[in-house]
Design an enzyme around this catalytic site. Sequence first.
Site, PDB file in Angstrom:
ATOM      1  N   GLU A  84      86.493   0.981   8.651  1.00 13.25           N
ATOM      2  CA  GLU A  84      86.799  -0.394   8.281  1.00 13.25           C
ATOM      3  C   GLU A  84      87.812  -1.057   9.210  1.00 13.25           C
ATOM      4  OE1 GLU A  84      85.367  -2.293   6.181  1.00 13.25           O
ATOM      5  OE2 GLU A  84      84.084  -0.830   5.201  1.00 13.25           O
ATOM      6  N   GLU A 115      84.810  23.958   5.521  1.00 10.00           N
ATOM      7  CA  GLU A 115      86.157  23.640   5.040  1.00 10.00           C
ATOM      8  C   GLU A 115      87.066  24.865   4.956  1.00 10.00           C
ATOM      9  OE1 GLU A 115      86.776  23.384   0.436  1.00 10.00           O
ATOM     10  OE2 GLU A 115      84.985  22.221   0.916  1.00 10.00           O
TER      11      GLU A 115
END
Length: 303
Positions: A84, A115
Site C-alpha cells: 500500500e 516458518e
Amino acid sequence: MIQLDKLSTERHNPKTKELDMMSVTEILHIMNEEDQKVANAITRILPKIENAIEIVYEKLSAQGRLFYMGAGTSGRLGLLDAAECPPTFSTDPNMVQAVLAGGLDAVMVAVEGAEDNFELGIADLKDKKFSSNDVVIGIAASGRTPYVAGGLSYAQSIGAKTISLTSNTESLISTYADVAIEVDTGPEILTGSTRLKAATAHKMVLNMISTVAMIRLGKVYKNLMVDVRASNHKLQERAKKIVCEATGFTYEEAELALEETEYNVKQAIIMILTKTSAQEAAILLKKANGKVRLAIIEGGAEE
C-alpha cells in the site's frame, strides 16, 4: 522448547467454551466485545511504537529500507502494508518490502516447514542485500517463529536496527529486537486463531508505523495525501480534490495547475499558494526536501 499452551494467544477464552452451540447473534456480540480490547492493548504500548517509528524514519530518511518479515498471517499483513505504500505515498517499491517464509507462493498456500527454518530467515534477508542501513520488523503472533528469529538475529549481527511485533510478552523474537512491541490481546474466541485479535492489532500497529513515518518524511500536507501518484482517472480526480482542499481554489484552477506540473500534487499546491511558476515551485520543493509546508514558507506564503 516453548510450550504453546503457555502463550497468551493459545489460551482458551472462557467466554467461548461453547462457541459451536452459540447463535450467530451471540458470536457476533462476543467477537465485537473482544475486538474492542485491541485498541486498549495498543494504548498500553504506544511509547514502544513511537520508538519504532523514530528508527524507521531515521533509516528511511537516510535512504535505507524497511523490511517486514513474517510467516503465514503475519507475513501477509506485512505484505499488505508494504504493497500500500507506493500508491498511497508514491514511494519506490524497494523502500518498504515484505519478506515471507516460503516466498510469494505462501500468500495463498502455506509452504511446509518454511516458518520453522531459522536459517531460511537469514538467507532471505541476505538475498535482499539487507544492510546495516536498513531496518527489519519481525512479525509473529506467537513470538517464537524460528524464521523471524533467524532474520532478526542476522540483522543484529550486521549492526542493523531490529523491531519485533508480537502478541505475547517476553517472547523469543523480542530478545533479538532493539524495540520490542508486544501487544497482549489475550486469548482468541477461536482458540489459537491469531488471524483474529492478534492480527487486527498487528495491522493497526503497522498502519501506525508506516503512516507516521511517511508523514514525517513529508508525504503529507495538513492531513492530505499530497504524494499520491495520479496514475489513472480516479487518482487524477482525487489529485484535483486534494489541490482544491489544500489551496481553496476551484476545480478548474486545480486542474490547470496539475496539468502544468504533470500531475505533481505537491508542486501544484506550492505553485498556487506561492504564486510561482511550475518550475519555481519544483525548485522550492527540492530545497525543502519534499516537504510542502516548508516549501510554502520558503516561497513567502503565509501559513
